[in-house]
Design a protein around this motif. Structure first.
Motif, PDB file in Angstrom:
ATOM      1  N   ARG A  98       0.834  -1.204   0.000  1.00 59.08           N
ATOM      2  CA  ARG A  98       0.000   0.000   0.000  1.00 59.08           C
ATOM      3  C   ARG A  98       0.873   1.261   0.000  1.00 59.08           C
ATOM      4  O   ARG A  98       0.603   2.226  -0.697  1.00 59.08           O
ATOM      5  CB  ARG A  98      -0.908   0.045   1.228  1.00 59.08           C
ATOM      6  CG  ARG A  98      -1.522  -1.258   1.737  1.00 59.08           C
ATOM      7  CD  ARG A  98      -2.396  -1.975   0.773  1.00 59.08           C
ATOM      8  NE  ARG A  98      -3.274  -2.951   1.446  1.00 59.08           N
ATOM      9  CZ  ARG A  98      -3.824  -3.975   0.818  1.00 59.08           C
ATOM     10  NH1 ARG A  98      -3.578  -4.184  -0.472  1.00 59.08           N
ATOM     11  NH2 ARG A  98      -4.630  -4.799   1.470  1.00 59.08           N
ATOM     12  N   LYS A  99       1.909   1.246   0.807  1.00 56.56           N
ATOM     13  CA  LYS A  99       2.714   2.451   1.007  1.00 56.56           C
ATOM     14  C   LYS A  99       3.390   2.916  -0.273  1.00 56.56           C
ATOM     15  O   LYS A  99       3.356   4.104  -0.614  1.00 56.56           O
ATOM     16  CB  LYS A  99       3.763   2.196   2.105  1.00 56.56           C
ATOM     17  CG  LYS A  99       4.669   3.394   2.379  1.00 56.56           C
ATOM     18  CD  LYS A  99       5.640   3.076   3.500  1.00 56.56           C
ATOM     19  CE  LYS A  99       6.641   4.217   3.693  1.00 56.56           C
ATOM     20  NZ  LYS A  99       7.574   3.953   4.809  1.00 56.56           N
ATOM     21  N   SER A 100       4.040   2.003  -0.999  1.00 58.13           N
ATOM     22  CA  SER A 100       4.767   2.400  -2.204  1.00 58.13           C
ATOM     23  C   SER A 100       3.821   2.974  -3.255  1.00 58.13           C
ATOM     24  O   SER A 100       4.160   3.940  -3.962  1.00 58.13           O
ATOM     25  CB  SER A 100       5.536   1.206  -2.779  1.00 58.13           C
ATOM     26  OG  SER A 100       4.660   0.138  -3.090  1.00 58.13           O
ATOM     27  N   SER A 101       2.621   2.420  -3.373  1.00 59.45           N
ATOM     28  CA  SER A 101       1.650   2.955  -4.324  1.00 59.45           C
ATOM     29  C   SER A 101       1.268   4.390  -3.963  1.00 59.45           C
ATOM     30  O   SER A 101       1.121   5.248  -4.843  1.00 59.45           O
ATOM     31  CB  SER A 101       0.393   2.081  -4.346  1.00 59.45           C
ATOM     32  OG  SER A 101       0.636   0.861  -5.001  1.00 59.45           O
ATOM     33  N   LEU A 102       1.117   4.658  -2.676  1.00 58.03           N
ATOM     34  CA  LEU A 102       0.726   5.998  -2.239  1.00 58.03           C
ATOM     35  C   LEU A 102       1.823   7.033  -2.482  1.00 58.03           C
ATOM     36  O   LEU A 102       1.526   8.206  -2.738  1.00 58.03           O
ATOM     37  CB  LEU A 102       0.348   5.967  -0.762  1.00 58.03           C
ATOM     38  CG  LEU A 102      -0.957   5.226  -0.445  1.00 58.03           C
ATOM     39  CD1 LEU A 102      -1.150   5.112   1.064  1.00 58.03           C
ATOM     40  CD2 LEU A 102      -2.141   5.917  -1.083  1.00 58.03           C
ATOM     41  N   ILE A 103       3.067   6.627  -2.406  1.00 60.03           N
ATOM     42  CA  ILE A 103       4.167   7.543  -2.731  1.00 60.03           C
ATOM     43  C   ILE A 103       4.090   7.964  -4.194  1.00 60.03           C
ATOM     44  O   ILE A 103       4.246   9.144  -4.541  1.00 60.03           O
ATOM     45  CB  ILE A 103       5.532   6.873  -2.435  1.00 60.03           C
ATOM     46  CG1 ILE A 103       5.672   6.544  -0.947  1.00 60.03           C
ATOM     47  CG2 ILE A 103       6.676   7.763  -2.912  1.00 60.03           C
ATOM     48  CD1 ILE A 103       5.624   7.728  -0.034  1.00 60.03           C
ATOM     49  N   TRP A 104       3.803   6.998  -5.064  1.00 61.47           N
ATOM     50  CA  TRP A 104       3.703   7.287  -6.494  1.00 61.47           C
ATOM     51  C   TRP A 104       2.495   8.162  -6.810  1.00 61.47           C
ATOM     52  O   TRP A 104       2.596   9.097  -7.622  1.00 61.47           O
ATOM     53  CB  TRP A 104       3.633   5.984  -7.298  1.00 61.47           C
ATOM     54  CG  TRP A 104       4.986   5.396  -7.556  1.00 61.47           C
ATOM     55  CD1 TRP A 104       5.554   4.321  -6.943  1.00 61.47           C
ATOM     56  CD2 TRP A 104       5.953   5.866  -8.513  1.00 61.47           C
ATOM     57  NE1 TRP A 104       6.814   4.086  -7.442  1.00 61.47           N
ATOM     58  CE2 TRP A 104       7.086   5.015  -8.407  1.00 61.47           C
ATOM     59  CE3 TRP A 104       5.973   6.895  -9.435  1.00 61.47           C
ATOM     60  CZ2 TRP A 104       8.214   5.173  -9.202  1.00 61.47           C
ATOM     61  CZ3 TRP A 104       7.098   7.070 -10.233  1.00 61.47           C
ATOM     62  CH2 TRP A 104       8.202   6.224 -10.109  1.00 61.47           C
ATOM     63  N   THR A 105       1.358   7.884  -6.202  1.00 61.81           N
ATOM     64  CA  THR A 105       0.174   8.677  -6.527  1.00 61.81           C
ATOM     65  C   THR A 105       0.362  10.139  -6.133  1.00 61.81           C
ATOM     66  O   THR A 105      -0.036  11.045  -6.879  1.00 61.81           O
ATOM     67  CB  THR A 105      -1.087   8.122  -5.831  1.00 61.81           C
ATOM     68  OG1 THR A 105      -0.909   8.115  -4.411  1.00 61.81           O
ATOM     69  CG2 THR A 105      -1.394   6.715  -6.318  1.00 61.81           C
ATOM     70  N   LEU A 106       0.989  10.382  -4.997  1.00 62.83           N
ATOM     71  CA  LEU A 106       1.216  11.755  -4.556  1.00 62.83           C
ATOM     72  C   LEU A 106       2.170  12.483  -5.497  1.00 62.83           C
ATOM     73  O   LEU A 106       1.951  13.652  -5.854  1.00 62.83           O
ATOM     74  CB  LEU A 106       1.763  11.758  -3.126  1.00 62.83           C
ATOM     75  CG  LEU A 106       1.896  13.122  -2.445  1.00 62.83           C
ATOM     76  CD1 LEU A 106       0.541  13.813  -2.349  1.00 62.83           C
ATOM     77  CD2 LEU A 106       2.504  12.964  -1.051  1.00 62.83           C
ATOM     78  N   LEU A 138      -6.414  13.991 -17.191  1.00 61.28           N
ATOM     79  CA  LEU A 138      -6.388  12.534 -17.247  1.00 61.28           C
ATOM     80  C   LEU A 138      -5.377  11.976 -16.242  1.00 61.28           C
ATOM     81  O   LEU A 138      -5.660  11.025 -15.511  1.00 61.28           O
ATOM     82  CB  LEU A 138      -6.041  12.079 -18.661  1.00 61.28           C
ATOM     83  CG  LEU A 138      -6.023  10.580 -18.936  1.00 61.28           C
ATOM     84  CD1 LEU A 138      -7.428  10.013 -18.916  1.00 61.28           C
ATOM     85  CD2 LEU A 138      -5.367  10.288 -20.277  1.00 61.28           C
ATOM     86  N   VAL A 139      -4.202  12.578 -16.197  1.00 64.55           N
ATOM     87  CA  VAL A 139      -3.162  12.142 -15.256  1.00 64.55           C
ATOM     88  C   VAL A 139      -3.622  12.376 -13.820  1.00 64.55           C
ATOM     89  O   VAL A 139      -3.411  11.531 -12.940  1.00 64.55           O
ATOM     90  CB  VAL A 139      -1.836  12.884 -15.530  1.00 64.55           C
ATOM     91  CG1 VAL A 139      -0.791  12.545 -14.472  1.00 64.55           C
ATOM     92  CG2 VAL A 139      -1.308  12.528 -16.917  1.00 64.55           C
ATOM     93  N   GLN A 140      -4.256  13.513 -13.568  1.00 66.51           N
ATOM     94  CA  GLN A 140      -4.811  13.765 -12.231  1.00 66.51           C
ATOM     95  C   GLN A 140      -5.792  12.671 -11.827  1.00 66.51           C
ATOM     96  O   GLN A 140      -5.768  12.188 -10.690  1.00 66.51           O
ATOM     97  CB  GLN A 140      -5.535  15.115 -12.204  1.00 66.51           C
ATOM     98  CG  GLN A 140      -4.676  16.327 -11.955  1.00 66.51           C
ATOM     99  CD  GLN A 140      -5.540  17.525 -11.591  1.00 66.51           C
ATOM    100  OE1 GLN A 140      -6.631  17.714 -12.123  1.00 66.51           O
ATOM    101  NE2 GLN A 140      -5.065  18.333 -10.672  1.00 66.51           N
ATOM    102  N   GLY A 141      -6.643  12.298 -12.755  1.00 66.95           N
ATOM    103  CA  GLY A 141      -7.631  11.271 -12.458  1.00 66.95           C
ATOM    104  C   GLY A 141      -7.001   9.927 -12.131  1.00 66.95           C
ATOM    105  O   GLY A 141      -7.441   9.225 -11.208  1.00 66.95           O
ATOM    106  N   ILE A 142      -5.965   9.560 -12.870  1.00 67.33           N
ATOM    107  CA  ILE A 142      -5.266   8.299 -12.602  1.00 67.33           C
ATOM    108  C   ILE A 142      -4.638   8.327 -11.215  1.00 67.33           C
ATOM    109  O   ILE A 142      -4.704   7.353 -10.458  1.00 67.33           O
ATOM    110  CB  ILE A 142      -4.205   8.041 -13.691  1.00 67.33           C
ATOM    111  CG1 ILE A 142      -4.899   7.718 -15.026  1.00 67.33           C
ATOM    112  CG2 ILE A 142      -3.261   6.906 -13.291  1.00 67.33           C
ATOM    113  CD1 ILE A 142      -3.955   7.624 -16.206  1.00 67.33           C
ATOM    114  N   ALA A 143      -4.032   9.460 -10.866  1.00 67.25           N
ATOM    115  CA  ALA A 143      -3.362   9.574  -9.567  1.00 67.25           C
ATOM    116  C   ALA A 143      -4.351   9.487  -8.409  1.00 67.25           C
ATOM    117  O   ALA A 143      -4.152   8.726  -7.459  1.00 67.25           O
ATOM    118  CB  ALA A 143      -2.580  10.883  -9.495  1.00 67.25           C
TER     119      ALA A 143
END
Length: 447
Positions: A98-106, A138-143
């Motif tokens: 979970r943590k690594s995914s959240l770093i990327w989304t931010l 679009l990128v905002q939505g993916i994040a």
């Protein structure tokens, strides 16, 4: 507490472990709330800008009605991309962490938002300007599509069984705070003239993201991985693992469908109230932009208190009664919000936003993170909650305001059609949560 030979006693070790878990829960709660605040601030300033700025700035060559529809079309793109973000980051969040995914989304959200703030207008780069605007949305939505599920699960999976609703509400608190900040950012520009606001003022809320992302990254790096996920990975280390999306669609398609239906209606009510209704009241009824923003800010500020309250009530009395009541009352209020807001009288405008945001949206928002998390097994939970919430967001937050914009356009059926649409979906939400049954007693380790 030590024994005579200098070693720690079992009691001291147990107390230390308990205290450490409590500290970590609090840290995760704060991290989920602040991280979500930043993500949703970035995502929602676009909604405010779409209602106030993008039509005259990026679609000035079209008629006002067409420009408004085009502006809300770009807004819809972000919501349409959210399920894709949920699938992408859900896969990595379930498989890796979970943590690594959240770093990327931010990180991704920060880059996209700042880029919108720096985007040249059509006068400088022609048709490329609205094209880039759509791509960045679009990128905002993916994040943001990948953010919500991870932030929810970090909080819910660290919590004990009796407080999952309360801890899960951290993300909804963050979303409320992000919405409040987005309103405040534009309200702070109220002293600018219309020309100043449209030429450069609107860019400032997007550019301040640089500072916010730095703060969020520092906090997010300091939390630990979900203990439920770590235990699951250890337990199934030698077993073959199916892709989370395929596992869900094969094993629990009904739950995915009901989970989507649970939140689409309340999401649409919130999205219309905070975006299209602002434009409608401002453009067609001449209500000052600042008056509308002030009412929304007060209604949203109240959610900072009521979201955790309704989440706590769902821990105590159950997810279903709290959520079902919220959905049905939202179906009723859908017919009141347009007359109240377009009345032009601030007390009535404020009343509408207090009812819709402080009470009804909070009552739906508070329980929904834990409710959705309790529907799916650990190995596909990130993907499951993301699919449900983000498809609901696509329907309610993307398609809803876009259809609403066509309804209120000249020749359309008018605002009553918007109310009927919202009310119908809220009734579907109530029926869906009833069909799912009570979920608060589910053990997340064996769900």
């Amino acid at each position: 507490m030590s024994t005579l030979d200098g070693t720690s006693s079992p009691q001291a070790t147990t107390e230390s472990t308990h205290d450490d878990r409590v500290r970590q829960r609090r840290r995760v709660y704060v991290a989920s709330a602040i991280g979500s605040t930043i993500e949703y601030y970035d995502f929602l300033i676009y909604a405010t800008a779409a209602s106030l700025v993008f039509a005259p700035v990026f679609f000035a060559g079209s008629s006002p009605a067409v420009a408004l529809i085009a502006s809300f079309g770009t807004l819809a793109v972000g919501y349409l991309a959210r399920p894709l973000g949920g699938i992408i980051f859900g896969y990595f969040g379930d498989r890796i962490g979970r943590k690594s995914s959240l770093i990327w989304t931010l990180s991704i959200m920060g880059v996209a938002t700042v880029s919108i703030g720096l985007l040249p207008t059509p006068e400088k780069i022609g048709v490329l300007a609205p094209i880039l605007l759509v791509l960045l949305r679009l990128v905002q939505g993916i994040a943001v599509g990948g953010e919500w599920g991870g932030a929810v699960l970090m909080a819910v999976e660290h919590a004990n069984a009796k407080s999952r609703g309360f801890y899960g509400s951290a993300t909804q608190m963050g979303a409320s705070a992000g919405l409040l900040l987005s309103f405040a950012a534009f309200a702070a520009l109220g002293g600018l003239s219309e020309d100043q606001f449209l030429s450069w003022g609107w860019r400032l809320p997007f550019l301040v993201t640089v500072v916010l992302v730095g703060i969020g990254m520092y906090i997010r790096l300091g939390v630990r991985e979900s203990p439920v996920l770590l235990a699951e990975k250890k337990r199934t280390a030698e077993e073959p693992r199916r892709a989370p999306l395929f596992a869900l669609l094969k094993d629990r398609p009904g739950r995915v469908l009901l989970g989507i239906c649970v939140y689409a209606g309340p999401f649409m009510a919130y999205a219309v109230a905070t975006s299209l209704l602002v434009t409608y009241a401002h453009k067609d009824f001449g209500i000052p932009r600042q008056t509308l923003l002030n009412a929304m800010m007060i209604g949203t500020a109240g959610m900072l208190l009521t979201v955790p309250l309704f989440a706590w009530l769902s821990d105590r009395y159950g997810r279903r009664p709290v959520y079902l009541t919220a959905a049905l009352l939202t179906a009723v209020h859908a017919f009141a919000m347009f007359p109240l807001v377009t009345s032009g009288r601030f007390p009535l405008i404020l009343l509408s936003y207090v009812i819709s945001m402080t009470v009804l949206n909070a009552a739906a928002n508070g329980p929904v993170p834990a409710l959705l998390a309790e529907l799916f097994p650990t190995a596909s939970r990130y993907t499951g909650v993301s699919l449900c919430y983000q498809f609901a967001g696509m329907i309610g937050g993307g398609v809803g305001p876009l259809l609403a914009a066509t309804f209120i356009a000249p020749g359309g059926p008018g605002s009553i059609a918007v109310s009927v649409m919202i009310s119908a979906l809220c009734i579907v939400a109530a029926l869906s949560v009833r069909a799912l049954g009570e979920t608060r007693t589910v053990d997340l380790r064996t769900a």
